[in-house]
Design a protein around this motif. Sequence first.
Motif, PDB file in Angstrom:
ATOM      1  N   GLY A  98      40.514  25.323  36.110  1.00  0.00           N
ATOM      2  CA  GLY A  98      40.273  26.031  37.366  1.00  0.00           C
ATOM      3  C   GLY A  98      41.126  27.267  37.517  1.00  0.00           C
ATOM      4  N   SER A  99      40.816  28.046  38.557  1.00  0.00           N
ATOM      5  CA  SER A  99      41.571  29.266  38.846  1.00  0.00           C
ATOM      6  C   SER A  99      42.531  29.086  40.010  1.00  0.00           C
ATOM      7  CB  SER A  99      40.612  30.417  39.155  1.00  0.00           C
ATOM      8  OG  SER A  99      39.755  30.048  40.223  1.00  0.00           O
ATOM      9  N   CYS A 100      42.299  28.061  40.841  1.00  0.00           N
ATOM     10  CA  CYS A 100      43.264  27.655  41.883  1.00  0.00           C
ATOM     11  C   CYS A 100      43.473  28.700  42.968  1.00  0.00           C
ATOM     12  CB  CYS A 100      44.601  27.271  41.269  1.00  0.00           C
ATOM     13  SG  CYS A 100      44.492  25.971  40.036  1.00  0.00           S
ATOM     14  N   GLY A 101      42.449  29.432  43.323  1.00  0.00           N
ATOM     15  CA  GLY A 101      42.622  30.366  44.430  1.00  0.00           C
ATOM     16  C   GLY A 101      41.421  31.266  44.625  1.00  0.00           C
ATOM     17  N   PRO A 102      41.246  31.822  45.841  1.00  0.00           N
ATOM     18  CA  PRO A 102      40.150  32.777  46.089  1.00  0.00           C
ATOM     19  C   PRO A 102      40.377  34.077  45.340  1.00  0.00           C
ATOM     20  CG  PRO A 102      41.048  31.862  48.137  1.00  0.00           C
ATOM     21  CD  PRO A 102      41.999  31.502  47.053  1.00  0.00           C
ATOM     22  N   ARG A 103      39.308  34.837  45.174  1.00  0.00           N
ATOM     23  CA  ARG A 103      39.391  36.076  44.415  1.00  0.00           C
ATOM     24  C   ARG A 103      40.354  37.067  45.065  1.00  0.00           C
ATOM     25  NH1 ARG A 103      35.408  37.859  41.075  1.00  0.00           N
ATOM     26  NH2 ARG A 103      36.889  39.565  40.796  1.00  0.00           N
ATOM     27  N   GLY A 104      40.386  37.123  46.382  1.00  0.00           N
ATOM     28  CA  GLY A 104      41.191  38.130  47.062  1.00  0.00           C
ATOM     29  C   GLY A 104      42.673  37.845  47.069  1.00  0.00           C
ATOM     30  N   PHE A 105      43.092  36.646  46.669  1.00  0.00           N
ATOM     31  CA  PHE A 105      44.511  36.296  46.704  1.00  0.00           C
ATOM     32  C   PHE A 105      45.056  36.237  45.274  1.00  0.00           C
ATOM     33  CE2 PHE A 105      42.773  34.892  50.715  1.00  0.00           C
ATOM     34  CZ  PHE A 105      43.740  35.311  51.611  1.00  0.00           C
ATOM     35  N   TYR A 106      45.097  35.068  44.674  1.00  0.00           N
ATOM     36  CA  TYR A 106      45.628  34.954  43.321  1.00  0.00           C
ATOM     37  C   TYR A 106      44.625  34.264  42.406  1.00  0.00           C
ATOM     38  CZ  TYR A 106      46.834  30.626  45.722  1.00  0.00           C
ATOM     39  OH  TYR A 106      46.784  29.489  46.491  1.00  0.00           O
ATOM     40  N   GLY A 107      43.322  34.322  42.732  1.00  0.00           N
ATOM     41  CA  GLY A 107      42.312  33.653  41.932  1.00  0.00           C
ATOM     42  C   GLY A 107      41.548  34.567  40.997  1.00  0.00           C
ATOM     43  N   THR A 108      41.854  35.855  40.980  1.00  0.00           N
ATOM     44  CA  THR A 108      41.156  36.775  40.075  1.00  0.00           C
ATOM     45  C   THR A 108      41.849  36.797  38.717  1.00  0.00           C
ATOM     46  OG1 THR A 108      40.330  38.187  41.853  1.00  0.00           O
ATOM     47  CG2 THR A 108      40.507  39.175  39.679  1.00  0.00           C
ATOM     48  N   ILE A 109      41.096  36.514  37.671  1.00  0.00           N
ATOM     49  CA  ILE A 109      41.602  36.485  36.306  1.00  0.00           C
ATOM     50  C   ILE A 109      40.771  37.460  35.484  1.00  0.00           C
ATOM     51  CG2 ILE A 109      41.998  34.960  34.308  1.00  0.00           C
ATOM     52  CD1 ILE A 109      42.368  32.682  36.249  1.00  0.00           C
ATOM     53  N   ASP A 110      41.309  37.884  34.369  1.00  0.00           N
ATOM     54  CA  ASP A 110      40.623  38.901  33.572  1.00  0.00           C
ATOM     55  C   ASP A 110      39.206  38.478  33.182  1.00  0.00           C
ATOM     56  OD1 ASP A 110      41.405  36.894  31.883  1.00  0.00           O
ATOM     57  OD2 ASP A 110      42.278  38.199  30.351  1.00  0.00           O
ATOM     58  N   ALA A 111      38.974  37.169  33.039  1.00  0.00           N
ATOM     59  CA  ALA A 111      37.629  36.701  32.685  1.00  0.00           C
ATOM     60  C   ALA A 111      36.622  37.038  33.778  1.00  0.00           C
ATOM     61  CB  ALA A 111      37.653  35.187  32.444  1.00  0.00           C
ATOM     62  N   HIS A 112      37.035  36.978  35.045  1.00  0.00           N
ATOM     63  CA  HIS A 112      36.139  37.334  36.158  1.00  0.00           C
ATOM     64  C   HIS A 112      35.782  38.815  36.103  1.00  0.00           C
ATOM     65  CE1 HIS A 112      38.384  33.812  38.209  1.00  0.00           C
ATOM     66  NE2 HIS A 112      37.281  33.374  37.643  1.00  0.00           N
ATOM     67  N   LEU A 113      36.772  39.647  35.848  1.00  0.00           N
ATOM     68  CA  LEU A 113      36.517  41.092  35.774  1.00  0.00           C
ATOM     69  C   LEU A 113      35.638  41.435  34.579  1.00  0.00           C
ATOM     70  CD1 LEU A 113      40.126  42.353  36.634  1.00  0.00           C
ATOM     71  CD2 LEU A 113      38.196  41.962  38.188  1.00  0.00           C
ATOM     72  N   GLU A 114      35.834  40.728  33.471  1.00  0.00           N
ATOM     73  CA  GLU A 114      34.990  40.959  32.301  1.00  0.00           C
ATOM     74  C   GLU A 114      33.537  40.576  32.577  1.00  0.00           C
ATOM     75  OE1 GLU A 114      36.579  38.931  28.958  1.00  0.00           O
ATOM     76  OE2 GLU A 114      38.549  39.891  29.109  1.00  0.00           O
ATOM     77  N   GLY A 125      31.682  33.889  50.995  1.00  0.00           N
ATOM     78  CA  GLY A 125      31.844  33.083  49.795  1.00  0.00           C
ATOM     79  C   GLY A 125      32.831  33.671  48.811  1.00  0.00           C
ATOM     80  N   TYR A 126      33.054  34.979  48.873  1.00  0.00           N
ATOM     81  CA  TYR A 126      34.029  35.634  48.003  1.00  0.00           C
ATOM     82  C   TYR A 126      35.440  35.491  48.558  1.00  0.00           C
ATOM     83  CZ  TYR A 126      36.250  39.385  45.285  1.00  0.00           C
ATOM     84  OH  TYR A 126      37.071  40.102  44.463  1.00  0.00           O
ATOM     85  N   CYS A 127      35.576  35.646  49.871  1.00  0.00           N
ATOM     86  CA  CYS A 127      36.906  35.663  50.494  1.00  0.00           C
ATOM     87  C   CYS A 127      37.503  34.273  50.661  1.00  0.00           C
ATOM     88  CB  CYS A 127      36.833  36.352  51.864  1.00  0.00           C
ATOM     89  SG  CYS A 127      36.376  38.095  51.793  1.00  0.00           S
ATOM     90  N   PHE A 128      36.667  33.278  50.958  1.00  0.00           N
ATOM     91  CA  PHE A 128      37.193  31.991  51.384  1.00  0.00           C
ATOM     92  C   PHE A 128      36.923  30.847  50.405  1.00  0.00           C
ATOM     93  CE2 PHE A 128      36.099  34.399  55.279  1.00  0.00           C
ATOM     94  CZ  PHE A 128      37.398  34.620  55.722  1.00  0.00           C
ATOM     95  N   SER A 129      36.361  31.144  49.246  1.00  0.00           N
ATOM     96  CA  SER A 129      36.101  30.094  48.255  1.00  0.00           C
ATOM     97  C   SER A 129      36.946  30.347  47.014  1.00  0.00           C
ATOM     98  CB  SER A 129      34.617  30.058  47.869  1.00  0.00           C
ATOM     99  OG  SER A 129      33.817  29.712  48.973  1.00  0.00           O
ATOM    100  N   ALA A 130      37.394  29.264  46.396  1.00  0.00           N
ATOM    101  CA  ALA A 130      38.120  29.401  45.136  1.00  0.00           C
ATOM    102  C   ALA A 130      37.212  30.047  44.093  1.00  0.00           C
ATOM    103  CB  ALA A 130      38.602  28.037  44.650  1.00  0.00           C
ATOM    104  N   SER A 131      37.775  30.867  43.262  1.00  0.00           N
ATOM    105  CA  SER A 131      36.983  31.613  42.289  1.00  0.00           C
ATOM    106  C   SER A 131      36.440  30.679  41.206  1.00  0.00           C
ATOM    107  CB  SER A 131      37.830  32.716  41.656  1.00  0.00           C
ATOM    108  OG  SER A 131      38.996  32.171  41.065  1.00  0.00           O
ATOM    109  N   ALA A 132      35.474  31.175  40.471  1.00  0.00           N
ATOM    110  CA  ALA A 132      34.812  30.377  39.441  1.00  0.00           C
ATOM    111  C   ALA A 132      35.790  30.052  38.311  1.00  0.00           C
ATOM    112  CB  ALA A 132      33.607  31.140  38.887  1.00  0.00           C
ATOM    113  N   PRO A 133      35.604  28.921  37.635  1.00  0.00           N
ATOM    114  CA  PRO A 133      36.452  28.606  36.481  1.00  0.00           C
ATOM    115  C   PRO A 133      36.395  29.725  35.451  1.00  0.00           C
ATOM    116  CG  PRO A 133      35.166  26.694  37.118  1.00  0.00           C
ATOM    117  CD  PRO A 133      34.645  27.838  37.933  1.00  0.00           C
ATOM    118  N   PRO A 134      37.530  30.201  34.986  1.00  0.00           N
ATOM    119  CA  PRO A 134      37.528  31.355  34.061  1.00  0.00           C
ATOM    120  C   PRO A 134      36.768  31.085  32.766  1.00  0.00           C
ATOM    121  CG  PRO A 134      39.732  30.945  34.929  1.00  0.00           C
ATOM    122  CD  PRO A 134      38.886  29.793  35.363  1.00  0.00           C
TER     123      PRO A 134
END
Length: 619
Positions: free
Chosen positions: A229-245, A433-442
């Motif tokens: 898991g990514s353990c956080g929403p995208r806007g906080f600490y849940g954005t990982i390079d895999a999401h941006l890719e 769904g972007y702000c308040f949900s944990a991000s997708a598994p990287p």
Amino acid sequence: MAGKFTQHVFNLGFSSGRAIHKLLLDAQSSSAHWPSLSEVYSISNANNISSIQLPSIHSVFTYVVTFLSQLPNRYRIWWWNLFQSDPLHVLVETLLIVACIILVVLQRRADWRFSQERKKGAPTDKDVEHLLKDWKENGRKPLVSRKEGTITARSGRGENKYLEVGSGLVVDKIEGSRLFLDLELSKEKNNCKLPQSVLNFATLDYIATSSSPILRKTALDALKHYGCGSCGPRGFYGTIDAHLEAEEAVSNFLGTEGAILYSDGASASTSTLAAFAKRGDMLIVDEGVNEALLTGINLSRANVRYFRHNDVKDLRRILEKVKQQDISLKRKATDQRRFLVVEGMYRNWGTLAPLKEIVALKEEFHYRLIVDDSHGIGTLGKSGRGSLEHAGLKPMIHCEILTFSLENALGSVGGMTVGSEEVVDHQRLSGAGYCFSASAPPFLSKVCVESVKRLQGTVDGNESKSTDETELTGPALLNRLRENISHLYSTLTNSSHPYALKLRNRLSITSDPLSPLLYLRLADEEATGRTRSEQTFILDQIAHHCLVNGNVAVVATGGHVKKYLQLVPEPSLRLVASASHDKEDVEVLVKALGEAVESVLVHNASQMEYTLQHKDNIR
């Protein structure tokens, strides 16, 4: 009132200051006096600090105790003076203090009662041992009760057996075109003997992503690197390079300025629509859209008008009516945001939207277009870019907002919305769904990136038809899917086919010939005079017969495709064509359908009618 209260507070402070001053004077009048600042300064310059005489600790302690003992009396006198000068203020303040005390006492009492109830309801050590023993011996209870629905099937011995609908099958794995069932878990929910593996015409695995060696290796490598898991929403600490890719890969693939990744396929369309349409805006919506879009429509609280499913003439009628209302109300079209909302390929119908005509009306009446292409991406268009490419259109130019799920053809988790930078950036603060949900598994976002390469025919940056001897990629993969769709459709409608002939005048196809989603409903001769529940019951029997006797998995939709829909489709059998199928698989499917229809509607007709009449008693 405020002025008087301020004056009283000032008086209390002044009185306290005088009392402290008096205490210091009294201390100075004792044997040990308090030195003045000038004395301290002169003594410090003479380096004779030891000559300073301070009052004794006993005298200071005595006067402090005396002062503190006089405080209650002084406070009582101040309070009484305040009451005489401003009784209303004292009354209000007293009530507030009493209310606070009562709330604190009641809350503590409620917490105490809750703790006592928990102690009473807590299992004893003996109960815990009994529950653990029962769980170890009998396993878990079924998630769905047997009473929710049963269907009958006639075995080879002429016996009637019963099977739960929609809750009895547990899939262990998918390999190619076959589903492998977990018989141990399925036995608890079914009384029928199930095959260990069946042909898969049930899941939305259009281009065989679930059994792709390329995607499996990608998922395994990424899982070792990123974890689960990514353990956080995208806007906080849940954005990982895999999401941006993943966002960059999909944006480049569809030719848009940007893309935004949601962690859930349904919330992508729901959040996107609710982010742009607000109260006072207008939505013109096809009545056949899916539940996720309808949820977004409800959340937006916009003004909604529905046009008949895929009826361009009815859409024009509604747009003309709105235009006439604008003239009568002297309202400009730009006074509110207006959107047309459709699906590229309708999930519950298998039909394709007439996007060319819809885009022409959009431009004529100055609307924006929102398209949910969850089932078109990866299946339609020359290069798999979806229903817009299939219609000769492009995102951003002809469609302002394009949203879709990654959970179908791309074999990942989540959803995306693509468009201009303005469309994408707006959702990063307004998409719920972007702000308040944990991000997708990287690791699944990495699968999305590899799925796009697989569609394009590029793996690890190199052009190739296939990286595995048995796996197709690129145009060859899409051609295989289209060939299977065409072959399945033509076989089902072939009147000279011995088993397809048994379907004639009993089942009819309602979906588009180019759609990988094929829907078969009861023909008019069979549906006339039957209620919706009776039609659903018959189709459930057919689906079950295909599973048990024909070793083919298909889906009967009448029991679950009806809630939260604006237009409820008729009960149907849903068949899903996949690139993993071959001609032999299609022949097995048609044979299973023909035998099931003949068994249920012909040979077992009397038993079926009896079961329909006494269905509640059987349950």
